[in-house]
Design a protein around this motif. Structure first.
Motif, PDB file in Angstrom:
ATOM      1  N   TYR A  11       8.049   5.596  -4.167  1.00  0.00           N
ATOM      2  CA  TYR A  11       8.727   5.769  -5.456  1.00  0.00           C
ATOM      3  C   TYR A  11       8.199   7.001  -6.189  1.00  0.00           C
ATOM      4  O   TYR A  11       8.968   7.726  -6.853  1.00  0.00           O
ATOM      5  N   ALA A  12       6.916   7.257  -6.082  1.00  0.00           N
ATOM      6  CA  ALA A  12       6.350   8.454  -6.725  1.00  0.00           C
ATOM      7  C   ALA A  12       6.929   9.714  -6.102  1.00  0.00           C
ATOM      8  O   ALA A  12       7.282  10.683  -6.811  1.00  0.00           O
ATOM      9  N   LEU A  13       7.051   9.729  -4.765  1.00  0.00           N
ATOM     10  CA  LEU A  13       7.594  10.907  -4.076  1.00  0.00           C
ATOM     11  C   LEU A  13       9.055  11.131  -4.463  1.00  0.00           C
ATOM     12  O   LEU A  13       9.477  12.273  -4.730  1.00  0.00           O
ATOM     13  N   LYS A  61       0.816  -1.215   0.000  1.00  0.00           N
ATOM     14  CA  LYS A  61       0.000   0.000   0.000  1.00  0.00           C
ATOM     15  C   LYS A  61       0.853   1.270   0.000  1.00  0.00           C
ATOM     16  O   LYS A  61       0.378   2.339  -0.380  1.00  0.00           O
ATOM     17  N   GLN A  62       2.144   1.184   0.434  1.00  0.00           N
ATOM     18  CA  GLN A  62       2.946   2.379   0.703  1.00  0.00           C
ATOM     19  C   GLN A  62       4.119   2.583  -0.255  1.00  0.00           C
ATOM     20  O   GLN A  62       4.465   3.722  -0.594  1.00  0.00           O
ATOM     21  N   VAL A  63       4.764   1.490  -0.679  1.00  0.00           N
ATOM     22  CA  VAL A  63       5.984   1.614  -1.487  1.00  0.00           C
ATOM     23  C   VAL A  63       5.748   2.336  -2.810  1.00  0.00           C
ATOM     24  O   VAL A  63       6.580   3.168  -3.231  1.00  0.00           O
ATOM     25  N   PRO A  64       4.656   2.069  -3.550  1.00  0.00           N
ATOM     26  CA  PRO A  64       4.442   2.852  -4.780  1.00  0.00           C
ATOM     27  C   PRO A  64       4.416   4.363  -4.521  1.00  0.00           C
ATOM     28  O   PRO A  64       4.928   5.145  -5.338  1.00  0.00           O
ATOM     29  N   SER A  65       3.833   4.762  -3.388  1.00  0.00           N
ATOM     30  CA  SER A  65       3.821   6.194  -3.045  1.00  0.00           C
ATOM     31  C   SER A  65       5.228   6.701  -2.789  1.00  0.00           C
ATOM     32  O   SER A  65       5.569   7.851  -3.131  1.00  0.00           O
ATOM     33  N   ALA A 112       7.524   0.703  -8.906  1.00  0.00           N
ATOM     34  CA  ALA A 112       6.182   1.094  -8.455  1.00  0.00           C
ATOM     35  C   ALA A 112       5.116   0.227  -9.116  1.00  0.00           C
ATOM     36  O   ALA A 112       4.166  -0.227  -8.463  1.00  0.00           O
ATOM     37  N   VAL A 113       5.269  -0.015 -10.432  1.00  0.00           N
ATOM     38  CA  VAL A 113       4.319  -0.877 -11.139  1.00  0.00           C
ATOM     39  C   VAL A 113       4.374  -2.306 -10.585  1.00  0.00           C
ATOM     40  O   VAL A 113       3.343  -2.977 -10.408  1.00  0.00           O
ATOM     41  N   SER A 157      10.530  10.223  -7.183  1.00  0.00           N
ATOM     42  CA  SER A 157      10.589  10.663  -8.584  1.00  0.00           C
ATOM     43  C   SER A 157      10.260  12.146  -8.710  1.00  0.00           C
ATOM     44  O   SER A 157      10.951  12.907  -9.424  1.00  0.00           O
ATOM     45  N   VAL A 158       9.205  12.589  -8.022  1.00  0.00           N
ATOM     46  CA  VAL A 158       8.812  13.996  -8.094  1.00  0.00           C
ATOM     47  C   VAL A 158       9.898  14.881  -7.504  1.00  0.00           C
ATOM     48  O   VAL A 158      10.272  15.933  -8.082  1.00  0.00           O
ATOM     49  N   ASN A 159      10.460  14.521  -6.339  1.00  0.00           N
ATOM     50  CA  ASN A 159      11.511  15.329  -5.700  1.00  0.00           C
ATOM     51  C   ASN A 159      12.771  15.371  -6.553  1.00  0.00           C
ATOM     52  O   ASN A 159      13.452  16.413  -6.643  1.00  0.00           O
ATOM     53  N   ALA A 160      13.099  14.222  -7.198  1.00  0.00           N
ATOM     54  CA  ALA A 160      14.288  14.202  -8.061  1.00  0.00           C
ATOM     55  C   ALA A 160      14.100  15.109  -9.268  1.00  0.00           C
ATOM     56  O   ALA A 160      15.037  15.822  -9.684  1.00  0.00           O
TER      57      ALA A 160
END
Length: 664
Positions: free
Chosen positions: A39-41, A33-37, A77-78, A43-46
């Motif tokens: 990786y998204a965070l 439930k948490q790891v995809p979030s 994430a996928v 990616s956005v910060n990078a």
């Protein structure tokens, strides 16, 4: 030092829990439930950090490296989004968690090194953005990896450690303060993470314990505590499942009921501990037949049920059930004593005997009843003949419940002769029922139906009152004998009602004899003994009917305050043979030793009469002595036939009723 030691012990405890495969699946479920979030965070910060340094740093540092890592983050994430943790076993989940920890360390090491490389470009604003990127990365990892504390701790050490080393190396007070502040926040959050993870583990442990207790309670709820076999509840659940599985298909299965033939005498003679030992051994022997999907259960008392799926045919099912009966017929050792309880069975087949659980069970029980009656030690298969008998009994039950019993029931009386004085001493009351719907119904049929449908108590009292009213007309020296059902004796209310009826009749209780079968005594010996004592206290005599056909032991007969023992009519056919003569002589000897009267039933020929008289039997009853008839006819016969005439008739060759008037 104690604080550091405590932290080490805490970390060691967390890592040991982390390797517990029972908790790994639950960790994987939460991480999914948490790891995809996470990786998204990242990616956005990078992307944000690369954008602020795009004009200041080389393209390979602001485009190539972050682009490649963002692509890897998207792939991971996928992967996590598609993951189905509930389908993964504990060991496999542990393997995946370890892999995730390694990947997390690699990702965190890359991002912190990349951030430190970018920190060499730009001014204080860009460097401040790098510091924010590092802090956010740590916080995000701690939050998103709460259920994987080993990875969160490693990420914190790598990122904060690398960032702090870099900040202290600059010698800039601002960067040093930022590093110290970030490290302090990370330590506090790690502390919170540890507490939350320990609470998570406790929750998992409590759920596991609750599931274990629930499973244990369910097992106990479906297990017989004495034999260890499944109990009645489980048996019927399994039966319902078999019916549901067979619904709409021609698949057949069998239901069998087994009952120990001589358990109650064993239990009463040797005690309840011995009875429990017999049941335990019975359960152990039955377990040997539980393979191949066969379900064995204890239904209660000495009754056991068997479900046989996918039977090859009726013959195969009967053969298996007979093997069970044979196994239960082998002796059971009770210390220095061996007992042979024996076993009889009833078998019903699905769907021939019924498609509902109740119908199948009732028909197997009906077949068991017939085994008890005529095939003890064997198994009876429920057949169409039994089905016809059930329908006939239902017709009798319906007619009985709607009948005007007071008008339709009448009493006939059969005399008992004292051969020493050639006088009628007693008449036995026998019920007769003529139904407007069914015609004449035999007593054995309507009495059995009344017992099964719960009408026997009211029927007994009705018939007793009729008999008492008729008995008032008898000569003073003639008594009344009346049969009680085994159910009557087991009902204190019925016994009290019988006493009340006798008092209200005005008939001297000493002229009344109540006949009880051995079955009535064996149902509840202690209760029967109390009821007999109460009846005899009023002066009523007690007779044991059909002696020799039941299973009462001599010790019971000695303990009962009996007045008469009636020798079953079945022994009269062979009374002149060696075996028959021995049985009759033995029973009469028992009567003399007990000081009770012996009565021979079923005397139909002068030869039988002569034989029992030679053996010392004083009292006789049967068609030769007198046919059952209404009280008015009986009284006429008693008045018309003198004792001398009876002696002459009984000494001749005729087998007709000697008390019957010539006109009849």
């Amino acid at each position: 030092m104690q604080l550091i030691r405590g932290r080490r012990e805490l970390l060691s405890g967390i890592l040991s829990k982390y390797t517990d495969s029972d908790a790994c699946t639950c960790q994987l479920v939460e991480l999914q439930k948490q790891v995809p979030s996470l990786y998204a965070l990242l990616s956005v910060n990078a992307c944000a950090l690369a954008l602020t340094h795009y004009a200041l740093a080389p393209a390979w540092l602001t485009v190539a490296l972050p682009g490649g890592m963002i692509g890897l983050c998207a792939m991971r994430a996928v992967h996590w989004w598609r993951l189905r943790p509930g389908d993964i076993s504990g060991p496999e989940a542990l393997k995946r968690l370890r892999g995730t920890t390694i990947l997390t360390v690699l990702f965190s090491a890359f991002f912190v090194v990349w951030a430190m490389m970018l920190n060499g470009y730009g001014g204080p604003f860009e460097q401040g953005h790098v510091a924010i990127f590092v802090a956010i990365t740590v916080i995000a990892c701690i939050f998103c990896l709460t259920h994987l504390p080993a990875a969160a701790l490693l990420v914190t050490v790598i990122v904060i450690g690398g960032f702090s080393v870099h900040c202290f190396a600059t010698g800039n007070d601002v960067f040093i303060a930022i590093a110290l502040n970030t490290a302090f926040v990370a330590v506090v959050m790690v502390r919170i993470l540890v507490n939350n993870f320990l609470a998570f583990l406790q929750l998992i442990a409590s759920k596991a314990e609750a599931q274990r207790l629930s499973a244990e309670n369910e097992r106990l709820a479906h297990t017989d505590s004495l034999t260890g076999l499944p109990n009645r509840r489980y048996f019927f659940q399994r039966l319902d499942a078999l019916i549901a599985a067979a619904s709409g298909r021609p698949a057949a299965f069998a239901l069998a009921i087994f009952d120990l033939d001589r358990f109650k005498p064993i239990n009463d003679t040797f005690g309840h501990t011995a009875g429990d030992r017999v049941l335990e051994e019975t359960g152990r022997r039955l377990e040997a037949f539980a393979g191949g999907g066969v379900t064995i259960a204890r239904l209660g008392g000495d009754e056991f049920g068997v479900l046989i799926p996918a039977i090859a045919g009726p013959d195969a099912a009967v053969e298996l059930c007979n093997r069970i009966c044979a196994a239960l017929h082998a002796p059971i050792s009770l210390g220095e004593t061996q007992v042979v309880p024996g076993c009889s069975g009833g078998l019903a087949l699905y769907p021939c005997a019924g498609r509902a659980a109740d119908a199948l069970f009732d028909r197997a029980d009906y077949a068991l009843y017939h085994s008890k009656e005529g095939k003890r030690g064997m198994t009876t298969l429920f057949s169409q003949e039994h089905e016809d008998a059930i329908r006939a009994e239902r017709a009798v039950e319906t007619a009985l419940q709607s009948a005007d019993l007071a008008a339709e029931m009448e009493m006939h009386y059969q005399p008992i002769l004292d051969t020493a004085t050639d006088r009628i001493t007693t008449v036995e009351a026998l019920a007769r029922w003529t139904s407007p719907k069914l015609g004449r119904v035999p007593p054995d049929r309507f009495i059995a139906v009344a017992e099964r449908c719960g009408m026997i108590h009211s029927l007994t009292l009705l018939l007793l009152r009729k008999a008492l009213a008729d008995a008032v007309r008898l000569p003073a020296g003639v008594g009344l004998s009346f049969n009680l059902s085994s159910h009557d004796l087991a009902s204190p209310e019925t016994v009290l009602a019988i006493l009340a009826a006798v008092r209200q009749s005005g008939l001297d209780p000493r002229r009344i004899t109540l006949e009880l079968t051995e079955t009535a005594l064996m149902r509840d010996f202690e209760g029967a003994q109390q009821a007999i004592t109460l009846l005899r206290a009023l002066g009523i005599k007690i007779a044991l009917d059909d002696f020799g056909t039941g299973y009462s032991s001599l010790s019971y007969v000695h303990r009962l305050p009996l007045d008469r023992i009636k020798i079953d009519r079945g022994f009269m056919a062979d009374v002149e043979s060696d075996l028959g003569r021995s049985v009759v002589i033995t029973i009469l000897g028992l009567c003399r030793n007990l000081g009770v009267d012996g009565i021979a039933e079923g005397i139909e020929t002068t030869e039988q009469l002569s034989a029992v008289r030679r053996h010392g039997c004083r009292y006789v009853q049967g068609y030769l002595i007198g046919m059952p008839r209404p009280m008015t006819e009986l009284l006429d016969d008693l008045r018309m036939t003198a004792p001398a005439e009876r002696v002459s008739a009984l000494s001749g060759e005729a087998t007709a009723d000697v008390l019957r008037p010539a006109a009849s």
